[in-house]
Structure formats: C-alpha cells, structure tokens
Design a protein around this motif. Structure first.
Motif, PDB file in Angstrom:
ATOM      1  N   GLY A 149     -30.126  -1.656 -11.858  1.00 51.00           N
ATOM      2  CA  GLY A 149     -29.796   0.299 -12.878  1.00 51.00           C
ATOM      3  C   GLY A 149     -31.127   1.292 -11.871  1.00 51.00           C
ATOM      4  O   GLY A 149     -30.919   1.803 -11.456  1.00 51.00           O
ATOM      5  N   TYR A 150     -31.933   0.381 -10.981  1.00 52.53           N
ATOM      6  CA  TYR A 150     -33.361   0.908  -9.958  1.00 52.53           C
ATOM      7  C   TYR A 150     -33.016   0.811  -8.825  1.00 52.53           C
ATOM      8  O   TYR A 150     -32.402  -0.588  -8.202  1.00 52.53           O
ATOM      9  CB  TYR A 150     -33.994   0.430 -10.365  1.00 52.53           C
ATOM     10  CG  TYR A 150     -34.510   0.834 -12.260  1.00 52.53           C
ATOM     11  CD1 TYR A 150     -35.617   2.363 -12.487  1.00 52.53           C
ATOM     12  CD2 TYR A 150     -33.926  -0.064 -12.540  1.00 52.53           C
ATOM     13  CE1 TYR A 150     -35.490   2.742 -13.581  1.00 52.53           C
ATOM     14  CE2 TYR A 150     -34.112   0.217 -14.393  1.00 52.53           C
ATOM     15  CZ  TYR A 150     -34.668   1.410 -14.649  1.00 52.53           C
ATOM     16  OH  TYR A 150     -34.842   1.810 -15.983  1.00 52.53           O
ATOM     17  N   THR A 151     -32.775   2.187  -7.815  1.00 48.13           N
ATOM     18  CA  THR A 151     -33.221   1.570  -6.248  1.00 48.13           C
ATOM     19  C   THR A 151     -34.623   1.341  -5.822  1.00 48.13           C
ATOM     20  O   THR A 151     -34.366   0.467  -4.566  1.00 48.13           O
ATOM     21  CB  THR A 151     -32.498   3.153  -5.584  1.00 48.13           C
ATOM     22  OG1 THR A 151     -33.255   4.102  -5.952  1.00 48.13           O
ATOM     23  CG2 THR A 151     -31.018   3.133  -5.894  1.00 48.13           C
ATOM     24  N   GLN A 152     -35.746   1.035  -6.620  1.00 44.71           N
ATOM     25  CA  GLN A 152     -36.255   0.710  -5.827  1.00 44.71           C
ATOM     26  C   GLN A 152     -37.141  -0.640  -6.168  1.00 44.71           C
ATOM     27  O   GLN A 152     -36.610  -0.541  -6.837  1.00 44.71           O
ATOM     28  CB  GLN A 152     -37.841   1.296  -6.342  1.00 44.71           C
ATOM     29  CG  GLN A 152     -38.032   3.129  -6.503  1.00 44.71           C
ATOM     30  CD  GLN A 152     -38.446   3.560  -7.002  1.00 44.71           C
ATOM     31  OE1 GLN A 152     -39.813   3.321  -7.805  1.00 44.71           O
ATOM     32  NE2 GLN A 152     -39.792   5.071  -5.997  1.00 44.71           N
ATOM     33  N   GLY A 153     -37.729  -1.092  -4.697  1.00 43.23           N
ATOM     34  CA  GLY A 153     -38.171  -1.893  -4.689  1.00 43.23           C
ATOM     35  C   GLY A 153     -38.881  -2.535  -5.751  1.00 43.23           C
ATOM     36  O   GLY A 153     -40.193  -2.376  -6.680  1.00 43.23           O
ATOM     37  N   LEU A 154     -39.107  -4.186  -6.542  1.00 40.02           N
ATOM     38  CA  LEU A 154     -40.327  -4.331  -7.175  1.00 40.02           C
ATOM     39  C   LEU A 154     -41.467  -5.153  -6.234  1.00 40.02           C
ATOM     40  O   LEU A 154     -41.327  -6.221  -5.921  1.00 40.02           O
ATOM     41  CB  LEU A 154     -39.803  -5.609  -7.976  1.00 40.02           C
ATOM     42  CG  LEU A 154     -39.162  -4.855  -9.084  1.00 40.02           C
ATOM     43  CD1 LEU A 154     -37.965  -6.388 -10.032  1.00 40.02           C
ATOM     44  CD2 LEU A 154     -39.189  -3.765  -9.717  1.00 40.02           C
ATOM     45  N   PRO A 155     -42.140  -4.693  -6.617  1.00 35.01           N
ATOM     46  CA  PRO A 155     -43.710  -5.248  -5.101  1.00 35.01           C
ATOM     47  C   PRO A 155     -44.252  -6.706  -6.124  1.00 35.01           C
ATOM     48  O   PRO A 155     -44.575  -5.624  -7.838  1.00 35.01           O
ATOM     49  CB  PRO A 155     -44.646  -3.943  -5.483  1.00 35.01           C
ATOM     50  CG  PRO A 155     -44.363  -3.336  -6.580  1.00 35.01           C
ATOM     51  CD  PRO A 155     -42.962  -3.180  -6.819  1.00 35.01           C
ATOM     52  N   GLY A 156     -44.231  -7.045  -5.648  1.00 38.06           N
ATOM     53  CA  GLY A 156     -44.776  -8.937  -5.737  1.00 38.06           C
ATOM     54  C   GLY A 156     -44.098  -9.651  -6.630  1.00 38.06           C
ATOM     55  O   GLY A 156     -44.912 -10.317  -6.913  1.00 38.06           O
ATOM     56  N   ALA A 157     -43.302  -9.455  -7.116  1.00 35.92           N
ATOM     57  CA  ALA A 157     -42.608 -10.524  -6.977  1.00 35.92           C
ATOM     58  C   ALA A 157     -42.354 -11.187  -6.194  1.00 35.92           C
ATOM     59  O   ALA A 157     -41.975 -10.972  -4.767  1.00 35.92           O
ATOM     60  CB  ALA A 157     -40.943 -10.226  -7.168  1.00 35.92           C
TER      61      ALA A 157
END
Length: 90
Positions: free
Chosen positions: A34-42
């Motif tokens: 549901g979000y377009t921004q990536g997850l840093p540190g995954a």
C-alpha cells in the motif's frame, strides 16, 4: 496492537532478471503493502545460501549469483512479517 502487513516486493512487478550464462541477477525495491516508498535497511537473502544484503536508503537491492538460475528470496524488516518470494531468470 498495530496490525502488521506482509512486506510486499514491488520489485516483482518492476524487477529485472537477467540471465548471464548460468547465473542470476535480481534487482528490485522492497516496500510495504500500500506504500510507494521503499523500506531502507530491509534484509533480502537467498534461501538456503549465505547470499544476501540490506536495501539502500530507497529500498533498492541487487543480488547477483553465478550458481543459481532460480531462487527463493526471504525478505524481512523490523515490525513486518517475513515474506518469501520465488524468482526465476527470463
């Protein structure tokens, strides 16, 4: 309790798989459903191997392996459920 969503790989829609001989190059972006921004540190790793990495500040990753032509990626992030994603070369 905060409802946790499975980590979704938007990379599955926009991911580039390139076969080089017998190898596999996997690139993509890890983002929450549901979000377009990536997850840093995954954390993104290849199941049953020691190959893996963490995503950059935009949630992007790139994994290259010479031994595999298909793989199962295990994606994890603090506060989210771990997700397994099958990938193959094209």
């Amino acid at each position: 309790m905060v409802r946790l969503y499975c980590v979704a790989l938007s990379a599955l829609m926009f991911c580039a798989f390139a076969a080089y001989g017998q190898g596999l190059e996997i690139t993509g972006t890890v983002s929450a459903k549901g979000y377009t921004q990536g997850l840093p540190g995954a954390t993104v790793r290849v199941k049953a191997t020691t190959i893996g990495m963490t995503t950059d500040l935009s949630g992007n990753f790139k994994i290259t392996t010479k031994e595999l032509t298909s793989a199962t990626l295990i994606v994890s992030y603090v506060g989210y459920k771990t997700k397994e994603v099958e990938v193959t070369s094209t």
